[in-house]
Write an enzyme that holds these catalytic residues in place. Structure first.
Site, PDB file in Angstrom:
ATOM      1  N   GLU A  80       0.862  -1.255  -0.006  1.00  0.00           N
ATOM      2  CA  GLU A  80      -0.064  -0.129   0.087  1.00  0.00           C
ATOM      3  C   GLU A  80       0.721   1.395   0.192  1.00  0.00           C
ATOM      4  O   GLU A  80       0.433   2.376  -0.432  1.00  0.00           O
ATOM      5  CB  GLU A  80      -1.023   0.031   1.221  1.00  0.00           C
ATOM      6  CG  GLU A  80      -1.873  -1.291   1.257  1.00  0.00           C
ATOM      7  CD  GLU A  80      -2.611  -1.437   0.033  1.00  0.00           C
ATOM      8  OE1 GLU A  80      -2.910  -0.469  -0.796  1.00  0.00           O
ATOM      9  OE2 GLU A  80      -2.970  -2.579  -0.313  1.00  0.00           O
ATOM     10  N   HIS A  95       1.433   2.191  -3.377  1.00  0.00           N
ATOM     11  CA  HIS A  95       0.375   3.032  -4.039  1.00  0.00           C
ATOM     12  C   HIS A  95       0.319   4.478  -3.556  1.00  0.00           C
ATOM     13  O   HIS A  95       0.134   5.347  -4.510  1.00  0.00           O
ATOM     14  CB  HIS A  95      -1.095   2.434  -3.734  1.00  0.00           C
ATOM     15  CG  HIS A  95      -1.433   1.095  -4.418  1.00  0.00           C
ATOM     16  ND1 HIS A  95      -1.448   1.074  -5.710  1.00  0.00           N
ATOM     17  CD2 HIS A  95      -1.946  -0.077  -3.928  1.00  0.00           C
ATOM     18  CE1 HIS A  95      -2.057  -0.044  -5.968  1.00  0.00           C
ATOM     19  NE2 HIS A  95      -2.043  -0.762  -4.913  1.00  0.00           N
ATOM     20  N   GLU A 125      -0.800  -0.575  -9.688  1.00  0.00           N
ATOM     21  CA  GLU A 125      -0.343  -1.917  -9.219  1.00  0.00           C
ATOM     22  C   GLU A 125       1.161  -2.103  -9.467  1.00  0.00           C
ATOM     23  O   GLU A 125       1.867  -2.796  -8.771  1.00  0.00           O
ATOM     24  CB  GLU A 125      -1.275  -3.044  -9.861  1.00  0.00           C
ATOM     25  CG  GLU A 125      -2.733  -2.859  -9.222  1.00  0.00           C
ATOM     26  CD  GLU A 125      -2.667  -3.180  -7.782  1.00  0.00           C
ATOM     27  OE1 GLU A 125      -1.676  -3.440  -7.155  1.00  0.00           O
ATOM     28  OE2 GLU A 125      -3.690  -2.423  -7.306  1.00  0.00           O
TER      29      GLU A 125
END
EC number: 3.4.17.19
Length: 489
Positions: free
Chosen positions: A255, A258, A284
């Site tokens: 995460e 991201h 991704e």
């Protein structure tokens, strides 16, 4: 004011409202009281109704016709606003609001059904979600209904094109997987209790090592880890299993990938259509290169091994080399987010086929669990024992993200290309990882990918960063080199 300025000002307010809607989604997963689900569904539906009205405002068509771009950024913004307008004007306001309301409610129903291993409690709302997504696809499709949904997450991609990539990947992946599973060497396995507080503390250190700026973010826990936000407010979540610290650590690193993408976008693009990651496939690629090529490398796991020992004492792994092999252990597990790099894409290929069948009507929701379990046993050689290991494990279908799953595998392909270019251009990245910082790698990604946001198309973004068009070959070569060495093949 010119037509362009009127459009940009109008779009700025729309983007700000969309950010508020996204924050509501974050709150629902991370902070909202369980009893507020129905109220939140109404709130979500209401704000989506406002957003849909703005995105289909007739003035947009007039502004687009008269606006004159003077920079590449302005030209790209006009293109993206036009795409959004054409798509949204095909979707009735009633359908847009109902989808937002229902998927918000469905998310809560799914979470409870998953925790109670009770698919019967979830199937009725999933039937409604799939029916609405089929209706939505019918409104916007010019051909393949699945392509219409896929375009929301990976503009320009088609199911046929992705299927061709997956067909090329599968033989090499399966052959390598079989060789690894047949190898004589077996990495050690964790058998220890890792307290939650210490896991979260170490995960924060890992996020910091990978460049997460805590001035503009925070970390919470959620049933299904995710990143949320853009601009100067980008938040991450993780989850904790006390028998498996890698779940928490690598969800956090994933995460963080991201989040760093969003935080690295040129701030001049904030509240414009190019102020976000260009696609979920490119998004991704950032989370997967952080998690795998960088985070599971021998260099970084050597640093992590020392921090694990500091945090948990003797946890049964004798050396940094054994720890590296443990982290990269190949086994046919049930859970996609915990899958090793060889099995991960097989998880995605299965979901890709199932959701295409769902959208076409060849598969109905009532038959989904049986179809999942049969396909999983065929692909992984393991029998699903409970729904939370099977079709209830992911949040994507409950919240209506049909068309999203293939971007994970495409992100792996993009990550393979980026890693090849990174290794050639920034050889010092590995020494830095061994010292506990991914800064050289993150800076290269920020310079070559992050700062552009949505300025270029997904394929242009990867091609410009790497110096060659995206292909699956670098990913497969990397996997073969890595696991041949670990398993002493």
């Amino acid at each position: 004011m010119t037509a362009l300025q009127k459009l940009l000002d109008f779009q700025r307010e729309t983007e700000a409202l969309a950010s508020i809607a996204e924050r509501l989604g974050w709150d629902q997963e991370a902070m909202m009281p369980r009893g507020a689900a129905e109220q939140r569904a109404e709130e979500t539906g209401a704000i989506e109704g406002i957003l849909h009205a703005r995105r289909t405002d007739p003035r947009i068509e007039d502004w687009l016709a008269r606006a004159e771009a003077t920079t590449p950024a302005e030209a790209r913004i006009l293109d993206l606003v036009g795409r959004s307008y054409n798509r949204n004007t095909r979707v009735p306001a009633r359908l847009a609001s109902e989808l937002a309301r229902l998927t918000s409610l469905s998310q809560s129903i799914w979470a409870e059904a998953r925790s109670e291993e009770n698919p019967a409690a979830f199937l009725p709302v999933l039937r409604e979600v799939v029916a609405l997504k089929r209706e939505e696809a019918g409104c916007i499709s010019n051909g393949d209904a699945y392509d219409a949904l896929l375009d929301d997450y990976e503009p320009g991609a088609t199911a046929r094109g992705l299927a061709a990539i997956f067909d090329r990947m599968r033989p090499r992946l399966v052959a390598l997987k079989d060789r690894v599973l047949g190898a004589e060497y077996r990495p050690p396995v964790l058998d220890h209790v890792f307290p939650e507080t210490a896991q979260l503390r170490l995960s924060r250190k890992c996020a910091t090592a990978f460049g997460y700026d805590w001035n503009f973010g925070r970390m919470d826990t959620a049933v299904h880890p995710f990143s949320s936000g853009s601009g100067r407010d980008v938040r991450i979540t993780t989850r904790v299993v006390e028998s498996d610290p890698f779940n928490c650590i690598y969800s956090t690193i994933h995460e963080t990938g991201h989040a760093c993408y969003e935080l690295g976008i040129d701030p001049d693009y904030l509240f414009t259509p190019i102020g976000h990651g260009v696609s979920m496939g490119v998004h991704e690629s950032q989370s997967r290169i952080f998690e795998n090529q960088l985070g599971r490398s021998a260099a970084f796991t050597g640093w992590l091994y020392t921090r694990m020992t500091d945090a948990f004492g003797d946890f049964g792994i004798a050396s940094a080399a054994d720890f590296h092999a443990c982290i990269n252990r190949v086994h046919p597990g049930f859970i996609r987010t915990e899958a090793d790099e060889l099995h991960y894409n097989l998880h995605i290929m299965m979901r890709f086929d199932l959701e295409r069948a769902l959208m076409s009507g060849k598969l109905e929701v009532d038959d989904l669990e049986e179809a999942w379990n049969g396909r999983f046993q065929a692909d992984f050689g393991v029998k699903v024992e409970r729904p939370s290991q099977g079709f209830l494990q992911d949040v994507h279908w409950p919240v209506g993200l049909l068309g999203y799953f293939p971007t994970y595998a495409l992100g792996n392909v993009y990550a393979g290309c980026l890693y090849k270019a990174l290794r050639e251009q920034v050889p010092e990245y590995e020494d830095a990882l061994a010292e506990g910082t991914a800064a050289p790698a993150v800076e290269w990604l920020r310079e070559n990918v992050h700062r552009y946001g949505g300025l270029h198309t997904p394929v242009e973004t990867i091609t410009q960063a790497c110096g060659f068009a995206p292909t699956e070959a670098p990913l497969l070569d990397y996997l073969e080199d890595k696991f041949t060495a670990i398993y002493r093949l």
